[in-house]
Design a protein around this motif. Structure first.
Motif, PDB file in Angstrom:
ATOM      1  N   GLY A 106       0.812  -1.209   0.000  1.00  0.00           N
ATOM      2  CA  GLY A 106       0.000   0.000   0.000  1.00  0.00           C
ATOM      3  C   GLY A 106       0.847   1.261   0.000  1.00  0.00           C
ATOM      4  O   GLY A 106       0.575   2.202   0.751  1.00  0.00           O
ATOM      5  N   LEU A 107       1.859   1.287  -0.850  1.00  0.00           N
ATOM      6  CA  LEU A 107       2.818   2.390  -0.834  1.00  0.00           C
ATOM      7  C   LEU A 107       2.339   3.543  -1.712  1.00  0.00           C
ATOM      8  O   LEU A 107       2.709   3.671  -2.878  1.00  0.00           O
ATOM      9  CB  LEU A 107       4.190   1.904  -1.286  1.00  0.00           C
ATOM     10  CG  LEU A 107       4.856   0.845  -0.387  1.00  0.00           C
ATOM     11  CD1 LEU A 107       6.242   0.495  -0.903  1.00  0.00           C
ATOM     12  CD2 LEU A 107       4.943   1.338   1.056  1.00  0.00           C
ATOM     13  N   GLN A 108       1.532   4.366  -1.147  1.00  0.00           N
ATOM     14  CA  GLN A 108       1.071   5.598  -1.782  1.00  0.00           C
ATOM     15  C   GLN A 108       1.281   6.729  -0.783  1.00  0.00           C
ATOM     16  O   GLN A 108       0.665   6.762   0.276  1.00  0.00           O
ATOM     17  CB  GLN A 108      -0.413   5.495  -2.168  1.00  0.00           C
ATOM     18  CG  GLN A 108      -0.729   4.413  -3.176  1.00  0.00           C
ATOM     19  CD  GLN A 108      -0.216   4.751  -4.573  1.00  0.00           C
ATOM     20  OE1 GLN A 108       0.065   5.913  -4.883  1.00  0.00           O
ATOM     21  NE2 GLN A 108      -0.074   3.732  -5.426  1.00  0.00           N
ATOM     22  N   GLY A 109       2.196   7.633  -1.124  1.00  0.00           N
ATOM     23  CA  GLY A 109       2.488   8.734  -0.212  1.00  0.00           C
ATOM     24  C   GLY A 109       3.159   8.271   1.070  1.00  0.00           C
ATOM     25  O   GLY A 109       2.954   8.864   2.134  1.00  0.00           O
ATOM     26  N   PHE A 122      15.752   1.643  -8.996  1.00  0.00           N
ATOM     27  CA  PHE A 122      14.576   0.942  -8.472  1.00  0.00           C
ATOM     28  C   PHE A 122      13.843   1.831  -7.460  1.00  0.00           C
ATOM     29  O   PHE A 122      12.615   1.939  -7.485  1.00  0.00           O
ATOM     30  CB  PHE A 122      14.997  -0.376  -7.820  1.00  0.00           C
ATOM     31  CG  PHE A 122      13.860  -1.285  -7.470  1.00  0.00           C
ATOM     32  CD1 PHE A 122      13.296  -2.122  -8.420  1.00  0.00           C
ATOM     33  CD2 PHE A 122      13.335  -1.308  -6.183  1.00  0.00           C
ATOM     34  CE1 PHE A 122      12.232  -2.965  -8.109  1.00  0.00           C
ATOM     35  CE2 PHE A 122      12.280  -2.142  -5.859  1.00  0.00           C
ATOM     36  CZ  PHE A 122      11.725  -2.974  -6.830  1.00  0.00           C
ATOM     37  N   LEU A 123      14.590   2.485  -6.600  1.00  0.00           N
ATOM     38  CA  LEU A 123      13.988   3.359  -5.596  1.00  0.00           C
ATOM     39  C   LEU A 123      13.293   4.545  -6.248  1.00  0.00           C
ATOM     40  O   LEU A 123      12.199   4.955  -5.818  1.00  0.00           O
ATOM     41  CB  LEU A 123      15.060   3.843  -4.616  1.00  0.00           C
ATOM     42  CG  LEU A 123      14.589   4.749  -3.481  1.00  0.00           C
ATOM     43  CD1 LEU A 123      13.546   4.051  -2.615  1.00  0.00           C
ATOM     44  CD2 LEU A 123      15.776   5.198  -2.628  1.00  0.00           C
ATOM     45  N   VAL A 124      13.892   5.099  -7.287  1.00  0.00           N
ATOM     46  CA  VAL A 124      13.257   6.196  -8.008  1.00  0.00           C
ATOM     47  C   VAL A 124      11.896   5.763  -8.546  1.00  0.00           C
ATOM     48  O   VAL A 124      10.902   6.494  -8.446  1.00  0.00           O
ATOM     49  CB  VAL A 124      14.160   6.691  -9.160  1.00  0.00           C
ATOM     50  CG1 VAL A 124      13.381   7.584 -10.115  1.00  0.00           C
ATOM     51  CG2 VAL A 124      15.347   7.459  -8.600  1.00  0.00           C
ATOM     52  N   ALA A 125      11.831   4.557  -9.114  1.00  0.00           N
ATOM     53  CA  ALA A 125      10.562   4.063  -9.660  1.00  0.00           C
ATOM     54  C   ALA A 125       9.516   3.902  -8.564  1.00  0.00           C
ATOM     55  O   ALA A 125       8.337   4.255  -8.761  1.00  0.00           O
ATOM     56  CB  ALA A 125      10.791   2.733 -10.379  1.00  0.00           C
ATOM     57  N   ILE A 126       9.914   3.384  -7.415  1.00  0.00           N
ATOM     58  CA  ILE A 126       8.989   3.237  -6.280  1.00  0.00           C
ATOM     59  C   ILE A 126       8.438   4.601  -5.867  1.00  0.00           C
ATOM     60  O   ILE A 126       7.240   4.760  -5.588  1.00  0.00           O
ATOM     61  CB  ILE A 126       9.704   2.577  -5.082  1.00  0.00           C
ATOM     62  CG1 ILE A 126       9.966   1.081  -5.351  1.00  0.00           C
ATOM     63  CG2 ILE A 126       8.897   2.763  -3.795  1.00  0.00           C
ATOM     64  CD1 ILE A 126       8.813   0.163  -5.057  1.00  0.00           C
ATOM     65  N   ARG A 129       6.127   6.262  -8.916  1.00  0.00           N
ATOM     66  CA  ARG A 129       4.825   5.635  -9.183  1.00  0.00           C
ATOM     67  C   ARG A 129       3.872   5.702  -7.991  1.00  0.00           C
ATOM     68  O   ARG A 129       2.657   5.688  -8.183  1.00  0.00           O
ATOM     69  CB  ARG A 129       5.020   4.183  -9.597  1.00  0.00           C
ATOM     70  CG  ARG A 129       5.743   4.043 -10.912  1.00  0.00           C
ATOM     71  CD  ARG A 129       5.782   2.613 -11.371  1.00  0.00           C
ATOM     72  NE  ARG A 129       6.894   2.405 -12.278  1.00  0.00           N
ATOM     73  CZ  ARG A 129       7.231   1.245 -12.777  1.00  0.00           C
ATOM     74  NH1 ARG A 129       6.531   0.158 -12.457  1.00  0.00           N
ATOM     75  NH2 ARG A 129       8.272   1.137 -13.598  1.00  0.00           N
ATOM     76  N   GLY A 130       4.426   5.752  -6.785  1.00  0.00           N
ATOM     77  CA  GLY A 130       3.566   5.785  -5.610  1.00  0.00           C
ATOM     78  C   GLY A 130       3.526   7.131  -4.914  1.00  0.00           C
ATOM     79  O   GLY A 130       2.869   7.265  -3.877  1.00  0.00           O
ATOM     80  N   GLY A 131       4.223   8.119  -5.462  1.00  0.00           N
ATOM     81  CA  GLY A 131       4.277   9.411  -4.781  1.00  0.00           C
ATOM     82  C   GLY A 131       4.914   9.283  -3.415  1.00  0.00           C
ATOM     83  O   GLY A 131       4.529   9.970  -2.457  1.00  0.00           O
TER      84      GLY A 131
END
Length: 401
Positions: A106-109, A122-126, A129-131
């Motif tokens: 549930g990684l949003q914000g 990889f961290l940049v993409a996380i 995409r999830g803010g």
């Protein structure tokens, strides 16, 4: 490599569970200590030292380690080049994993920490995409390579994770292809739990190579000095359970090459390790027959490359990373290979440790077309075959595994 068992160090014990019930099943007196580094000067590449390899199996927990590993021999700096995201195949896998982790946790914000974040892609993409807000820890970070949206909250720290890191403010902690480089794996996992004292609800994701596949295939190209710790799904889950985590899931991915683990803090502390006795017995049997499989694989590949050269054929290796260095060093075929190529532009033009071979761009093969291309990972065969065809090349393509 030599297959004979050798006496373990007097003080050897399992670095995962502390047991003294270790059995040595494979050893080599001298292998390159830094397979993933590349060098501007060939002389520097040839000066990379060797270290002793020993594979020891813990009959108490199933963990496999190199008890002769000396961390002082290994360097992680600007010469360490492990980035795989130049491959469409790997990028597709990583993109799917990013989406999976965001959904699972549930990684949003939220706040995300990546331990051993490599070059940070990889961290940049996380985060994008999830803010999410991200913190990356790695001694080989290269911030100038990152392309990120304006406003992405990202902090990169060029350092190792350890007890001195202090408390982490995190909703999720990600650690991919790092734990296998850590000798004191129990200390590492305990330090992780302690660092989350202020984030008791953080979710945990770890990814490491699967040693079960290595043992079954006799994959000597996947055994190298930097990898001092080796796991199966069972032994990785056991390590986390015994050190204060609840394991929610453990599975294999990327063609069953990688072990994935999802966990969270167990407020009650350590829990029974679990695991299957049948699985433990099967792993023990694989260790007992590993040396025989390695001998067969080394002989097969040495004969394949020598036969090609005897027939007047040109041989190229595609993929210049750690697998390549181990493969060429252990088969003794470095001088028989006409070219080593890699799609990672940060490897091209640089020299490989131990062998001193200069890495070329794939396009260089058109000037002297190969008859045989040895691919260092079967997952990339379709991608590489298509790229060869796009260059008008149709050599025989064989993957080591």
């Amino acid at each position: 490599m030599r297959a004979a068992e050798s006496p373990l160090p007097v003080d050897a014990s399992c670095r995962a569970c502390g047991s003294a019930d270790l059995r040595s099943f494979f050893s080599s007196p001298a292998i390159p200590v830094n397979n993933a580094r590349v060098f501007e000067e060939r002389a520097d590449a040839l000066r990379v030292p060797n270290g002793a390899l020993e594979l020891a199996f813990c009959r108490a927990c199933g963990f496999i380690q190199n008890p002769r590993f000396d961390p002082a021999l290994v360097r992680y700096d600007d010469s360490y080049e492990e980035q795989q995201s130049f491959s469409p195949t790997f990028t597709a896998f990583a993109d799917g994993l990013v989406d999976d982790i965001i959904e699972r946790f549930g990684l949003q914000g939220k706040r995300v920490v990546e331990i051993g974040c490599g070059k940070g892609d990889f961290l940049v993409a996380i985060c994008e995409r999830g803010g999410n807000a991200g913190l990356g820890l790695d001694p080989t970070i290269a911030p100038d390579r990152l392309r990120q949206r304006t406003g992405t909250q990202l902090t990169l720290r060029r350092e190792f994770f350890g007890e001195e890191t202090g408390l982490l403010d995190a909703d999720a902690v990600i650690c991919r292809h790092t734990l296998e480089h850590i000798a004191d794996v129990r200390g590492f996992v305990r330090a992780l739990r302690a660092s989350l004292a202020g984030s008791p609800h953080a979710r945990i994701f770890f990814e490491v190579p699967d040693v079960g596949r290595v043992l079954r295939e006799g994959a000597f190209w996947d055994v190298y000095y930097e990898h001092c710790s080796y796991f199966t799904t069972d032994s990785l889950a056991r390590l986390f359970r015994e050190n204060g985590f609840t394991v929610d899931d453990a599975w294999l991915a990327f063609g069953d090459q990688y072990v994935m683990l999802e966990a969270r803090i167990n407020p009650d502390g350590a829990a029974p390790a679990g695991g299957s006795e049948a699985d433990a017995e099967a792993l023990a049997a694989l260790t007992a027959s590993y040396a025989e499989r390695v001998s067969a694989e080394m002989g097969r590949w040495s004969n394949t490359i020598r036969a090609a050269k005897d027939a007047g054929e040109r041989v190229a290796v595609w993929g210049s990373g750690s697998k390549c260095v181990a493969f060429l060093s252990e088969t003794g075929t470095a001088e028989l290979v006409d070219a080593v190529v890699d799609i990672n532009p940060h490897r091209q033009g640089r020299f490989l440790p131990s062998t001193g071979i200069q890495v070329r761009a794939p396009e260089s093969l058109t000037a002297a077309p190969p008859d045989l291309v040895v691919v260092m990972n079967e997952a990339y065969v379709s991608e590489i075959t298509a790229q060869l065809a796009s260059m008008g090349l149709k050599p025989q393509v064989e993957a080591v595994g």
